[in-house]
Design an enzyme around this catalytic site. Structure first.
Site, PDB file in Angstrom:
ATOM      1  N   GLU B  49       0.886  -1.097   0.025  1.00 17.32           N
ATOM      2  CA  GLU B  49      -0.064  -0.047   0.139  1.00 17.32           C
ATOM      3  C   GLU B  49       0.781   1.261   0.011  1.00 17.32           C
ATOM      4  O   GLU B  49       1.794   1.410   0.849  1.00 17.32           O
ATOM      5  CB  GLU B  49      -0.901   0.035   1.442  1.00 17.32           C
ATOM      6  CG  GLU B  49      -2.143  -0.883   1.245  1.00 17.32           C
ATOM      7  CD  GLU B  49      -2.857  -0.684   2.367  1.00 17.32           C
ATOM      8  OE1 GLU B  49      -3.921  -1.389   2.605  1.00 17.32           O
ATOM      9  OE2 GLU B  49      -2.840   0.248   3.140  1.00 17.32           O
ATOM     10  N   ASP B  60      -6.160  10.061   9.565  1.00 17.12           N
ATOM     11  CA  ASP B  60      -4.929   9.390  10.139  1.00 17.12           C
ATOM     12  C   ASP B  60      -4.379  10.127  11.156  1.00 17.12           C
ATOM     13  O   ASP B  60      -4.709  11.044  11.726  1.00 17.12           O
ATOM     14  CB  ASP B  60      -3.924   9.597   8.968  1.00 17.12           C
ATOM     15  CG  ASP B  60      -4.252   8.552   7.905  1.00 17.12           C
ATOM     16  OD1 ASP B  60      -4.042   7.522   8.173  1.00 17.12           O
ATOM     17  OD2 ASP B  60      -4.389   9.135   6.604  1.00 17.12           O
TER      18      ASP B  60
END
Lengths: 405, 273
Positions: B49, B60
């Site tokens: 990823e 995040d």
């Protein structure tokens, strides 16, 4: 009116879109919660008990209706259009932000949430949220950029006095957009007990619609008041716009009276031709941030750029999606005023009307000063005086080169 | 056949689970990140990823937020991200690459141009955290036309009403976000994760990868016991961050150190039964 074709006041659609804008661009974890907020809101606004409590708090706690005031000396000075101020700065906590804070905290309570969070720039929305949290006995955390905490110290202390925890935000540019990022991070982590009280007509659906509905009391009152005082509706409405909550609150009940001109004033900072401004309509492009698709200040790579304005409350690189729709429809005019124009307007309002306006609202006054002299004397203008300027005296003193300790 | 489908078919035949590693493209420099990326398959990563840097990564935690800010400093992050995939693809023809991030940089690049360039660079899947099913058709459909899977996310808040919405139209694999929160935060219990994966598998034939809060080889092993893949991101990025000097530049030998940690994670995943 909601079902009338060609109406400007029927938005958004079922999925929260204002034309191509708005929507729900949030992490999947938040989706069920955002939908629960929408369901709770739809149920609340047809519940007589909710409406009664909201109306009672508006009257006895906020002090509504706020006056509509004929600004006689400013009118004489500019020697053109007849100017009224909608006095939102006289509300409890000193700005229009309390209108949507009350509406949202009642919803949080109905949903069984025990904690509220908010982001704040100038601190007005943070103070409003801390206020209603105290009033209803909910825990409260306000996210505020470190840069904004330094320039809005009195409001930081107010929030603390009201029992809120003020969480300094150091990520990114440490201003309003970063505070909103951290609030979203907190919300996604504490979905079980926390309600996010968003401070403007932005964020995922239903927030832009819900905050607008709560703020529309400004325009509804104005309609009644101007009919009492002048026997007719105004010719023009003027309000400042950052995220756009006070502007949409004044405009929305008038949008279908298409002969009424609506001017929204963005903060041009050092000037539109510089990279230090906060004009999302004049200088932004479509993008996705903070749960909605709207116009954003961004670079060629889609990285969000820092907004600049002397007024912390307008210092945001986006704008509510309904404003973008109204701009593209040509229903509302988006104009701008610089830091300097706002400062001049601030001083003129103090001297002529004995009212210290917020620097945010001073942008609207600056536009008024530009246009009023050339308009006929029977041209009625209502300006939303969205907040008081006590919080801004340090910033203004600094800009004028005066020491006030 | 899309490399993601081929990869999971291979793993199934080999009766083993996948390690998915996440790094932020261009963190802290393109050269360092490319070197690291090239070494990941040998260290044991089964699926890559690659984070597309965004200034405002609101889903995040601090580790990935700081990594994004470091990566953006190098300029033109999307162009450089796709360049890195192209270089990787020239050396590794089978390992799937999934780009992960937020929609705005893709909008700015242009959705059609992005899908075309990503496909030709060798991208196999997309995870766009701020495009839930209600809003994802503007990217999901053009991506599918370019042969790129649009990976859907299920979460602890996906109740019985929500889960079918997420799984309807899902492709590639299902990414299960193990905790309600941000990346690099709390960790879920294996029991909770296992139960959630079972719920997903009852409704979908797709492989299930689990991410968020997996920080150690032991945790990776536990997750791999109950899911098809374990995703590790912030813990790898923490290893990068602690090896940067005062100018934010990688110290000598940093990529080897990070790859060693990845190989330990891979050992954990391989030990799962």
């Amino acid at each position: 009116m909601k079902d009338t074709p060609n109406s400007f006041s029927h938005m958004p659609d079922e999925r929260g879109h204002f034309g191509a804008y708005g929507g729900r661009y949030v992490a999947e974890t938040l989706m069920p919660l955002v939908k629960a907020v929408e369901a709770a809101y739809k149920k609340a606004i047809v519940d007589p008990a909710y409406i009664a409590e909201f109306d009672s708090l508006n009257r006895h706690y906020i002090g509504r209706p706020s006056p509509l005031y004929y600004a006689e000396r400013l009118t004489e000075h500019l020697a053109g259009a007849k100017i009224y101020f909608k006095r939102e700065e006289l509300n409890h906590t000193g700005a229009h932000k309390i209108n949507h804070a009350i509406g949202q905290v009642l919803l949080a309570k109905r949903m069984g949430k025990t904690r509220v969070i908010a982001e704040t720039g100038a601190g007005q929305h943070g103070v409003a949220t801390a206020t209603v949290a105290a009033r209803f006995g909910l825990k409260c955390t306000v996210f505020m950029g470190e840069v904004d905490m330094a320039r809005q110290k009195p409001n930081v202390f107010r929030m603390k006095l009201l029992g809120a925890e003020v969480q300094p935000v150091t990520s990114g540019s440490a201003t309003l957009k970063d505070a909103m990022n951290d609030a979203l991070r907190d919300w996604v982590t504490n979905v079980h007990d926390t309600f996010y009280i968003i401070g403007t007509v932005a964020g995922p659906h239903p927030y832009p619609m819900m905050v607008r509905d709560f703020q529309s009391i400004i325009g509804r009152e104005t309609r009644e008041q101007i009919m009492d005082m002048e026997g007719r509706l105004p010719d023009r409405l003027v309000a400042c716009v950052g995220g756009g909550s006070n502007a949409i609150g004044l405009f929305h009940p008038f949008l279908d009276d298409t002969h009424i001109i609506c001017d929204a004033v963005e903060a041009a900072g050092h000037g539109l031709d510089t990279d230090k401004h906060a004009c999302s309509i004049a200088g932004g492009r479509p993008g996705v941030l903070h749960g909605n698709k709207t116009y954003l200040l961004q670079d060629a790579d889609g990285q969000i750029t820092e907004a600049h304005s002397i007024s912390a409350g307008l210092d945001y690189p986006g704008i509510g999606p309904e404003h973008v729709w109204l701009h593209e429809q040509g229903r509302v005019n988006y104009v701008s005023a610089t830091d300097q124009e706002a400062l001049n307007a601030f001083q003129l309002c103090c001297e002529l009307e004995g009212i210290i306006p917020a620097l945010e609202s001073s942008h609207a006054i600056a536009h008024l000063i530009r246009i009023a002299p050339d308009l006929p004397k029977d041209h009625l203008i209502v300006l939303n005086l969205s907040g008081r300027g006590d919080k801004d005296i340090f910033t203004v003193a600094d800009a004028l080169g005066e020491e006030i300790g | 056949m899309n490399r993601i489908d081929a990869c999971f078919a291979r793993l199934k035949a080999d009766k083993r689970k996948a390690l998915v590693t996440y790094i932020q493209a261009g963190d802290p420099t393109q050269d360092f990140c490319t070197e690291l990326l090239m070494g990941l398959p040998t260290a044991g990563a089964d699926i890559i990823e690659l984070g597309m840097p965004f200034s405002d990564p609101s889903a995040d935690g601090p580790a990935i937020d700081k990594a994004a800010q470091r990566a953006i400093k190098g300029g033109a992050p999307m162009v450089r991200t796709l360049e890195m995939v192209q270089k990787f693809r020239a050396q590794h023809s089978e390992i799937p690459v999934v780009l992960m991030g937020y929609f705005n940089p893709i909008m700015a690049y242009g959705v059609d141009r992005f899908c075309a360039d990503a496909a030709s660079a060798g991208v196999d899947g997309l995870i766009i955290v701020d495009l839930p099913p209600e809003e994802d058709s503007e990217l999901k459909i053009p991506a599918a036309k370019s042969g790129i899977h649009f990976i859907r996310l299920a979460t602890p808040t996906s109740d019985d009403k929500r889960l079918p919405v997420v799984l309807n139209g899902a492709s590639g694999f299902v990414y299960y976000v193990a905790v309600a929160g941000i990346t690099g935060g709390k960790s879920a219990t294996t029991a909770d994760t296992g139960a959630a994966v079972k719920r997903i598998k009852a409704l979908s034939d797709l492989p299930v990868a689990v991410g968020f809060g997996i920080k150690t080889p032991g945790q990776a092993e536990d997750v791999a016991c109950v899911a098809d893949a374990a995703v590790v991101g912030s813990a790898i990025i923490d290893h990068i961050a602690t090896g940067l000097d005062e100018n934010g530049m990688p110290e000598a030998g940093l990529s080897e150190k990070v790859l060693k940690f990845v190989s330990q994670l891979a050992e954990g995943v391989r030990a799962a039964d």
